[in-house]
Design a protein around this motif. Structure first.
Motif, PDB file in Angstrom:
ATOM      1  N   LYS A 133       3.769  14.654  -2.859  1.00  0.00           N
ATOM      2  CA  LYS A 133       3.847  13.203  -2.933  1.00  0.00           C
ATOM      3  C   LYS A 133       3.424  12.591  -1.596  1.00  0.00           C
ATOM      4  O   LYS A 133       3.714  13.133  -0.535  1.00  0.00           O
ATOM      5  CB  LYS A 133       5.272  12.755  -3.275  1.00  0.00           C
ATOM      6  CG  LYS A 133       5.728  13.164  -4.672  1.00  0.00           C
ATOM      7  CD  LYS A 133       4.906  12.466  -5.742  1.00  0.00           C
ATOM      8  CE  LYS A 133       5.411  12.805  -7.131  1.00  0.00           C
ATOM      9  NZ  LYS A 133       4.582  12.165  -8.185  1.00  0.00           N
ATOM     10  N   ALA A 135       3.801   9.971   1.281  1.00  0.00           N
ATOM     11  CA  ALA A 135       4.886   9.172   1.847  1.00  0.00           C
ATOM     12  C   ALA A 135       4.394   7.752   2.120  1.00  0.00           C
ATOM     13  O   ALA A 135       3.344   7.551   2.731  1.00  0.00           O
ATOM     14  CB  ALA A 135       5.388   9.815   3.137  1.00  0.00           C
ATOM     15  N   ASP A 137       5.748   3.206   1.878  1.00  0.00           N
ATOM     16  CA  ASP A 137       6.749   2.171   1.641  1.00  0.00           C
ATOM     17  C   ASP A 137       6.285   1.304   0.468  1.00  0.00           C
ATOM     18  O   ASP A 137       5.321   0.539   0.607  1.00  0.00           O
ATOM     19  CB  ASP A 137       6.908   1.315   2.899  1.00  0.00           C
ATOM     20  CG  ASP A 137       8.023   0.288   2.769  1.00  0.00           C
ATOM     21  OD1 ASP A 137       8.288  -0.172   1.644  1.00  0.00           O
ATOM     22  OD2 ASP A 137       8.628  -0.068   3.798  1.00  0.00           O
ATOM     23  N   PRO A 138       6.935   1.409  -0.695  1.00  0.00           N
ATOM     24  CA  PRO A 138       6.496   0.650  -1.871  1.00  0.00           C
ATOM     25  C   PRO A 138       6.512  -0.862  -1.663  1.00  0.00           C
ATOM     26  O   PRO A 138       5.644  -1.566  -2.190  1.00  0.00           O
ATOM     27  CB  PRO A 138       7.499   1.065  -2.951  1.00  0.00           C
ATOM     28  CG  PRO A 138       8.056   2.362  -2.489  1.00  0.00           C
ATOM     29  CD  PRO A 138       8.074   2.286  -0.999  1.00  0.00           C
ATOM     30  N   ASP A 176      -1.004  11.896  -6.650  1.00  0.00           N
ATOM     31  CA  ASP A 176      -1.055  10.930  -5.551  1.00  0.00           C
ATOM     32  C   ASP A 176      -2.383  11.039  -4.802  1.00  0.00           C
ATOM     33  O   ASP A 176      -2.975  10.033  -4.403  1.00  0.00           O
ATOM     34  CB  ASP A 176       0.106  11.173  -4.581  1.00  0.00           C
ATOM     35  CG  ASP A 176       1.420  10.599  -5.099  1.00  0.00           C
ATOM     36  OD1 ASP A 176       1.473  10.235  -6.293  1.00  0.00           O
ATOM     37  OD2 ASP A 176       2.388  10.526  -4.323  1.00  0.00           O
ATOM     38  N   ARG A 202      -1.709   4.215   1.744  1.00  0.00           N
ATOM     39  CA  ARG A 202      -0.686   5.140   1.250  1.00  0.00           C
ATOM     40  C   ARG A 202       0.534   4.383   0.726  1.00  0.00           C
ATOM     41  O   ARG A 202       1.182   4.824  -0.226  1.00  0.00           O
ATOM     42  CB  ARG A 202      -0.297   6.125   2.359  1.00  0.00           C
ATOM     43  CG  ARG A 202      -1.436   7.096   2.667  1.00  0.00           C
ATOM     44  CD  ARG A 202      -1.223   7.924   3.917  1.00  0.00           C
ATOM     45  NE  ARG A 202      -2.355   8.820   4.089  1.00  0.00           N
ATOM     46  CZ  ARG A 202      -2.374  10.104   3.720  1.00  0.00           C
ATOM     47  NH1 ARG A 202      -1.292  10.652   3.187  1.00  0.00           N
ATOM     48  NH2 ARG A 202      -3.453  10.840   3.889  1.00  0.00           N
ATOM     49  N   ASN A 203       0.822   3.255   1.325  1.00  0.00           N
ATOM     50  CA  ASN A 203       1.904   2.412   0.812  1.00  0.00           C
ATOM     51  C   ASN A 203       1.564   1.887  -0.585  1.00  0.00           C
ATOM     52  O   ASN A 203       2.445   1.774  -1.446  1.00  0.00           O
ATOM     53  CB  ASN A 203       2.154   1.237   1.761  1.00  0.00           C
ATOM     54  CG  ASN A 203       2.776   1.669   3.081  1.00  0.00           C
ATOM     55  OD1 ASN A 203       3.359   2.749   3.187  1.00  0.00           O
ATOM     56  ND2 ASN A 203       2.641   0.831   4.097  1.00  0.00           N
ATOM     57  N   SER A 206       2.309   4.545  -3.095  1.00  0.00           N
ATOM     58  CA  SER A 206       3.751   4.609  -3.347  1.00  0.00           C
ATOM     59  C   SER A 206       4.210   3.456  -4.234  1.00  0.00           C
ATOM     60  O   SER A 206       5.087   3.625  -5.092  1.00  0.00           O
ATOM     61  CB  SER A 206       4.519   4.584  -2.019  1.00  0.00           C
ATOM     62  OG  SER A 206       4.251   5.747  -1.266  1.00  0.00           O
ATOM     63  N   TYR A 207       3.624   2.292  -4.037  1.00  0.00           N
ATOM     64  CA  TYR A 207       3.971   1.138  -4.878  1.00  0.00           C
ATOM     65  C   TYR A 207       3.567   1.384  -6.327  1.00  0.00           C
ATOM     66  O   TYR A 207       4.353   1.139  -7.256  1.00  0.00           O
ATOM     67  CB  TYR A 207       3.278  -0.114  -4.341  1.00  0.00           C
ATOM     68  CG  TYR A 207       3.317  -1.283  -5.295  1.00  0.00           C
ATOM     69  CD1 TYR A 207       4.529  -1.853  -5.685  1.00  0.00           C
ATOM     70  CD2 TYR A 207       2.139  -1.809  -5.831  1.00  0.00           C
ATOM     71  CE1 TYR A 207       4.570  -2.921  -6.575  1.00  0.00           C
ATOM     72  CE2 TYR A 207       2.168  -2.872  -6.713  1.00  0.00           C
ATOM     73  CZ  TYR A 207       3.384  -3.425  -7.090  1.00  0.00           C
ATOM     74  OH  TYR A 207       3.426  -4.472  -7.976  1.00  0.00           O
ATOM     75  N   ARG A 209       3.346   4.114  -7.846  1.00  0.00           N
ATOM     76  CA  ARG A 209       4.226   5.142  -8.414  1.00  0.00           C
ATOM     77  C   ARG A 209       5.519   4.545  -8.977  1.00  0.00           C
ATOM     78  O   ARG A 209       6.166   5.157  -9.826  1.00  0.00           O
ATOM     79  CB  ARG A 209       4.570   6.182  -7.359  1.00  0.00           C
ATOM     80  CG  ARG A 209       3.533   7.257  -7.199  1.00  0.00           C
ATOM     81  CD  ARG A 209       3.478   8.181  -8.388  1.00  0.00           C
ATOM     82  NE  ARG A 209       2.288   9.025  -8.337  1.00  0.00           N
ATOM     83  CZ  ARG A 209       1.589   9.397  -9.385  1.00  0.00           C
ATOM     84  NH1 ARG A 209       1.940   9.008 -10.590  1.00  0.00           N
ATOM     85  NH2 ARG A 209       0.531  10.161  -9.252  1.00  0.00           N
ATOM     86  N   THR A 210       5.897   3.356  -8.528  1.00  0.00           N
ATOM     87  CA  THR A 210       7.133   2.752  -9.032  1.00  0.00           C
ATOM     88  C   THR A 210       7.005   2.354 -10.501  1.00  0.00           C
ATOM     89  O   THR A 210       8.010   2.085 -11.157  1.00  0.00           O
ATOM     90  CB  THR A 210       7.524   1.510  -8.202  1.00  0.00           C
ATOM     91  OG1 THR A 210       6.522   0.490  -8.347  1.00  0.00           O
ATOM     92  CG2 THR A 210       7.679   1.863  -6.731  1.00  0.00           C
TER      93      THR A 210
END
Length: 249
Positions: A133, A135, A137-138, A176, A202-203, A206-207, A209-210
């Protein structure tokens, strides 16, 4: 005379043995080529049956349909075999693409189909990924998504000019790294540029992925609400009672 005849017979045997060996060697050399051509033909037939109507000849797409251009070299580079396999199995509900189970397209036929598609750009080597995954911040990713991606991919990632990025089937199919490399490389020939790899990008991964949902026995939930869809909430008993009172008055 007997010796000559015997010698003649021996020579014949040598010729026959040599010819047999040559034919066997030729067969061994030709067999892989014939097999590859057979697999390519099967892949083309599967594509014609299940993919051509929406993706067009050689994956060039159909004008007016918001489907992926499969022959884009940048796409073929970032799309690994696992991505193809899961995409065919799960489909793309947001874009009305059905999924095809092994009872329709077998695993072997999926391999033939992918080989056929990759043959459109033989100079391209597909990337290989792991399941790590990324890394990020979403919350920061959402801010950057709204600034960078929303105009083409929609406020909920449902897709406008570009494809849906929050389609649960897409998120279940894409690693990812696939999403990251897709953003980094962009899609030359389309309106999507590439962006240098950074923590901001990358953020965004991650967003996105929510929006992922958990599969049920490898399939999407039947009561799944797709991005951009809204479900009317049932009225409570209290609300119903108030409406009944108003009608009586």
């Amino acid at each position: 005379m007997m010796e000559k005849q015997g010698g003649f017979k021996l020579d014949n045997r040598k010729v026959i043995m040599f010819a047999s060996s040559a034919l066997l060697l030729l067969g061994l050399l030709i067999a892989p080529t014939l097999q590859a051509k057979g697999q390519m033909f099967q892949g083309s037939q599967i594509y014609a049956t299940y993919c051509y109507e929406c993706h067009g000849a050689e994956g060039r797409g159909i004008e007016g349909l918001r489907t992926a251009t499969l022959n884009n070299e940048a796409f073929l580079e970032v799309a690994d075999d696992e991505y193809w396999h899961k995409t065919i199995r799960l489909g793309r509900p947001v874009h009305d693409m059905p999924g095809y189970g092994p009872e329709v397209i077998t695993d072997r036929q999926v391999e033939y189909l992918v080989e056929y598609i990759r043959a459109w750009a033989p100079q391209v080597t597909a990337m290989e990924y792991n399941d790590d995954k990324i890394a990020g911040d979403p919350l920061k990713g959402k801010e950057y998504y709204n600034m960078l991606c929303m105009a083409c991919h929609g406020p909920q990632g449902e897709g406008i000019l570009g494809p849906s990025l929050t389609d649960p089937a897409f998120l279940a199919s894409a690693s990812d790294e696939f999403i990251l490399q897709s953003i980094v490389k962009g899609r030359p020939g389309t309106t999507m540029p590439g962006y240098p790899d950074s923590q901001d990008i990358r953020n965004v991964v991650s967003y996105l992925r929510t929006f992922e949902v958990e599969l049920e026995n490898g399939q999407l939930p039947e009561d799944l609400v797709l991005p951009g869809q809204f479900v009317e909430e049932p009225k409570s008993d209290a609300t119903d009672s108030e409406e009944d009172v108003e009608e009586e008055q």
